[in-house]
Write a protein that holds these residues in place. Structure first.
Motif, PDB file in Angstrom:
ATOM      1  N   LEU A  41     -90.242 -22.594 -82.093  1.00 15.82           N
ATOM      2  CA  LEU A  41     -90.742 -23.708 -82.776  1.00 15.82           C
ATOM      3  C   LEU A  41     -89.519 -24.339 -83.282  1.00 15.82           C
ATOM      4  CD1 LEU A  41     -92.583 -25.939 -83.431  1.00 15.82           C
ATOM      5  CD2 LEU A  41     -93.215 -24.587 -85.478  1.00 15.82           C
ATOM      6  N   LEU A  42     -88.561 -23.614 -83.939  1.00 16.12           N
ATOM      7  CA  LEU A  42     -87.191 -24.086 -84.828  1.00 16.12           C
ATOM      8  C   LEU A  42     -86.454 -24.634 -83.877  1.00 16.12           C
ATOM      9  CD1 LEU A  42     -85.912 -24.715 -87.180  1.00 16.12           C
ATOM     10  CD2 LEU A  42     -85.071 -22.433 -87.365  1.00 16.12           C
ATOM     11  N   ALA A  43     -86.262 -23.806 -82.533  1.00 15.72           N
ATOM     12  CA  ALA A  43     -85.438 -24.192 -81.324  1.00 15.72           C
ATOM     13  C   ALA A  43     -85.801 -25.530 -80.847  1.00 15.72           C
ATOM     14  CB  ALA A  43     -85.319 -23.049 -80.313  1.00 15.72           C
ATOM     15  N   LEU A  44     -87.305 -25.793 -80.531  1.00 15.29           N
ATOM     16  CA  LEU A  44     -87.767 -26.926 -80.089  1.00 15.29           C
ATOM     17  C   LEU A  44     -87.429 -28.110 -80.944  1.00 15.29           C
ATOM     18  CD1 LEU A  44     -89.471 -28.360 -77.842  1.00 15.29           C
ATOM     19  CD2 LEU A  44     -91.331 -27.860 -79.156  1.00 15.29           C
ATOM     20  N   LEU A  45     -87.617 -28.101 -82.230  1.00 18.74           N
ATOM     21  CA  LEU A  45     -87.360 -29.271 -83.066  1.00 18.74           C
ATOM     22  C   LEU A  45     -85.675 -29.443 -83.171  1.00 18.74           C
ATOM     23  CD1 LEU A  45     -89.776 -27.932 -86.119  1.00 18.74           C
ATOM     24  CD2 LEU A  45     -89.964 -29.886 -84.587  1.00 18.74           C
ATOM     25  N   ARG A  46     -84.723 -28.240 -83.116  1.00 21.62           N
ATOM     26  CA  ARG A  46     -83.488 -28.552 -83.067  1.00 21.62           C
ATOM     27  C   ARG A  46     -83.284 -29.356 -81.642  1.00 21.62           C
ATOM     28  NH1 ARG A  46     -81.938 -23.002 -85.766  1.00 21.62           N
ATOM     29  NH2 ARG A  46     -81.949 -23.688 -87.984  1.00 21.62           N
ATOM     30  N   LEU A  47     -83.723 -28.909 -80.597  1.00 19.34           N
ATOM     31  CA  LEU A  47     -83.551 -29.738 -79.440  1.00 19.34           C
ATOM     32  C   LEU A  47     -84.050 -31.190 -79.509  1.00 19.34           C
ATOM     33  CD1 LEU A  47     -84.230 -26.550 -77.066  1.00 19.34           C
ATOM     34  CD2 LEU A  47     -81.921 -27.575 -77.305  1.00 19.34           C
ATOM     35  N   TRP A  48     -85.111 -31.168 -79.944  1.00 19.69           N
ATOM     36  CA  TRP A  48     -85.717 -32.538 -80.114  1.00 19.69           C
ATOM     37  C   TRP A  48     -84.784 -33.637 -80.653  1.00 19.69           C
ATOM     38  CZ3 TRP A  48     -89.346 -35.437 -77.904  1.00 19.69           C
ATOM     39  CH2 TRP A  48     -89.985 -36.620 -78.314  1.00 19.69           C
ATOM     40  N   SER A  49     -84.029 -32.985 -82.081  1.00 22.69           N
ATOM     41  CA  SER A  49     -83.303 -33.596 -82.734  1.00 22.69           C
ATOM     42  C   SER A  49     -81.938 -34.025 -81.899  1.00 22.69           C
ATOM     43  CB  SER A  49     -83.076 -33.172 -84.237  1.00 22.69           C
ATOM     44  OG  SER A  49     -82.151 -32.109 -83.891  1.00 22.69           O
ATOM     45  N   ARG A  57     -86.672 -38.241 -74.483  1.00 18.01           N
ATOM     46  CA  ARG A  57     -87.830 -37.801 -75.251  1.00 18.01           C
ATOM     47  C   ARG A  57     -89.360 -38.022 -74.716  1.00 18.01           C
ATOM     48  NH1 ARG A  57     -86.495 -38.772 -81.682  1.00 18.01           N
ATOM     49  NH2 ARG A  57     -84.670 -37.274 -81.713  1.00 18.01           N
ATOM     50  N   ASN A  58     -89.333 -39.065 -73.832  1.00 22.34           N
ATOM     51  CA  ASN A  58     -90.668 -39.256 -73.455  1.00 22.34           C
ATOM     52  C   ASN A  58     -90.878 -38.299 -72.165  1.00 22.34           C
ATOM     53  OD1 ASN A  58     -91.279 -41.615 -74.750  1.00 22.34           O
ATOM     54  ND2 ASN A  58     -90.303 -42.844 -73.266  1.00 22.34           N
ATOM     55  N   ARG A  59     -89.849 -37.688 -71.464  1.00 24.13           N
ATOM     56  CA  ARG A  59     -90.033 -36.595 -70.603  1.00 24.13           C
ATOM     57  C   ARG A  59     -90.462 -35.458 -71.116  1.00 24.13           C
ATOM     58  NH1 ARG A  59     -84.671 -38.177 -68.239  1.00 24.13           N
ATOM     59  NH2 ARG A  59     -84.100 -36.159 -69.107  1.00 24.13           N
ATOM     60  N   VAL A  60     -89.722 -35.139 -72.277  1.00 20.50           N
ATOM     61  CA  VAL A  60     -90.389 -33.881 -72.996  1.00 20.50           C
ATOM     62  C   VAL A  60     -91.492 -34.015 -73.472  1.00 20.50           C
ATOM     63  CG1 VAL A  60     -90.092 -32.490 -75.168  1.00 20.50           C
ATOM     64  CG2 VAL A  60     -88.071 -33.368 -73.627  1.00 20.50           C
ATOM     65  N   LEU A  61     -91.896 -35.311 -74.181  1.00 19.44           N
ATOM     66  CA  LEU A  61     -93.390 -35.245 -74.495  1.00 19.44           C
ATOM     67  C   LEU A  61     -94.496 -35.392 -73.438  1.00 19.44           C
ATOM     68  CD1 LEU A  61     -93.039 -38.176 -77.109  1.00 19.44           C
ATOM     69  CD2 LEU A  61     -93.695 -35.946 -77.619  1.00 19.44           C
ATOM     70  N   GLU A  62     -93.886 -35.863 -72.102  1.00 18.09           N
ATOM     71  CA  GLU A  62     -94.876 -35.683 -70.962  1.00 18.09           C
ATOM     72  C   GLU A  62     -95.282 -34.268 -70.881  1.00 18.09           C
ATOM     73  OE1 GLU A  62     -97.865 -36.628 -68.528  1.00 18.09           O
ATOM     74  OE2 GLU A  62     -97.064 -37.837 -70.182  1.00 18.09           O
ATOM     75  N   ILE A  63     -94.252 -33.448 -70.767  1.00 16.57           N
ATOM     76  CA  ILE A  63     -94.298 -31.981 -70.439  1.00 16.57           C
ATOM     77  C   ILE A  63     -95.024 -31.096 -71.502  1.00 16.57           C
ATOM     78  CG2 ILE A  63     -92.903 -29.983 -70.138  1.00 16.57           C
ATOM     79  CD1 ILE A  63     -90.675 -31.604 -68.893  1.00 16.57           C
TER      80      ILE A  63
END
Length: 77
Positions: A41-49, A57-63
């Motif tokens: 979860l922390l890795a995902l949040l760091r990658l998102w930032s 971001r839209n591609r990640v959200l769709e996945i």
């Protein structure tokens, strides 16, 4: 262990928003034995930032929406 990891101090409000969005208590992120892999979860949040463009971001959200939908999650907005 209900103390905030020092590396998260600057991100406490973000952690609170994530907890509200997931409908889980903030303490759930701080427990020694979370029901999920907190490192992922922390890795995902760091990658998102690090994703600076809306298209990325839209591609990640769709996945994420697709994966959550396969798991039965219906409230993907």
């Amino acid at each position: 262990m209900d103390t905030l990891d020092p590396s998260l101090i600057g991100h406490a409000s973000a952690l609170e928003r994530v907890a509200r969005a997931l409908n889980v208590p903030v303490a759930g992120f701080l427990s020694e034995r979370p029901a999920y892999d907190a490192n992922d979860l922390l890795a995902l949040l760091r990658l998102w930032s690090e994703i600076k463009d809306d298209q990325g971001r839209n591609r990640v959200l769709e996945i994420a929406r697709q994966a959550a939908g396969r798991g039965g999650y219906k409230a993907c907005a």
